[in-house]
Design a protein around this motif. Sequence first.
Motif, PDB file in Angstrom:
ATOM      1  N   LEU A  10       0.871  -1.166   0.000  1.00 18.47           N
ATOM      2  CA  LEU A  10       0.000   0.000   0.000  1.00 18.47           C
ATOM      3  C   LEU A  10       0.909   1.217   0.000  1.00 18.47           C
ATOM      4  CD1 LEU A  10      -2.967   0.905   0.188  1.00 18.47           C
ATOM      5  CD2 LEU A  10      -2.645   1.051   2.643  1.00 18.47           C
ATOM      6  N   LEU A  66      -2.227   0.258  -4.693  1.00 18.35           N
ATOM      7  CA  LEU A  66      -2.026  -1.058  -4.090  1.00 18.35           C
ATOM      8  C   LEU A  66      -1.349  -1.940  -5.126  1.00 18.35           C
ATOM      9  CD1 LEU A  66      -2.631  -2.784  -1.540  1.00 18.35           C
ATOM     10  CD2 LEU A  66      -4.676  -3.565  -2.728  1.00 18.35           C
ATOM     11  N   HIS A 102       2.260   0.493   3.980  1.00 24.08           N
ATOM     12  CA  HIS A 102       2.003  -0.792   4.635  1.00 24.08           C
ATOM     13  C   HIS A 102       2.313  -1.923   3.660  1.00 24.08           C
ATOM     14  CE1 HIS A 102       0.013  -3.541   7.409  1.00 24.08           C
ATOM     15  NE2 HIS A 102      -0.703  -4.021   6.414  1.00 24.08           N
ATOM     16  N   CYS A 110      -4.644  -4.560   4.211  1.00 24.80           N
ATOM     17  CA  CYS A 110      -4.282  -3.260   3.637  1.00 24.80           C
ATOM     18  C   CYS A 110      -5.462  -2.304   3.698  1.00 24.80           C
ATOM     19  CB  CYS A 110      -3.807  -3.437   2.203  1.00 24.80           C
ATOM     20  SG  CYS A 110      -2.234  -4.302   2.066  1.00 24.80           S
TER      21      CYS A 110
END
Length: 166
Positions: A10, A66, A102, A110
């Motif tokens: 992420l 993402l 992340h 996520c």
Amino acid sequence: MVRFKNRYFLCEIIFEDPRCRQLIEERTVHTSVKNAIARIHGDFGFACCSIAFSVKYLNAYTGIVLLCCRKDFYRLLGSSLPFITHLENKNQRYPCSFNTLHVGATIRTCQKFLIQYNRDQLLLLLRNCTSEADRQAIQKSVQSSVLAGEPLFESREDSDDSMEMA
């Protein structure tokens, strides 16, 4: 039947000019990341990451992306992201940088992290707010971002599905 495990990055794309966000497409991010991997890790890294690399989500308004890759090669992808200095779309170069927020094992983790991250950003805006109308609008946004049955403030110590190191 064997299940292939993935890792999801992420990331936030930070542009020098925030108006450039709307001009970026998934294809642009995909080719820029693959080019960075090839530049940093050569043909081996490019081949390893090309197997299952994809852009799962791109929000052009917030700059959130993402990225998905195989678990075995996620370190190659993670080490290449800081070397992306621009995105190119329609023969235009837009200077930017990738900030990894992340790394998770599932899209759901996520998503949970992104909800908490956005809530934290709204609370920072609320703290720095000067006018009462803006304050009420931000408070409404914070309250709408809370999932049903979830407390407004929770600690980040509950990383149940987070990244494995080996």
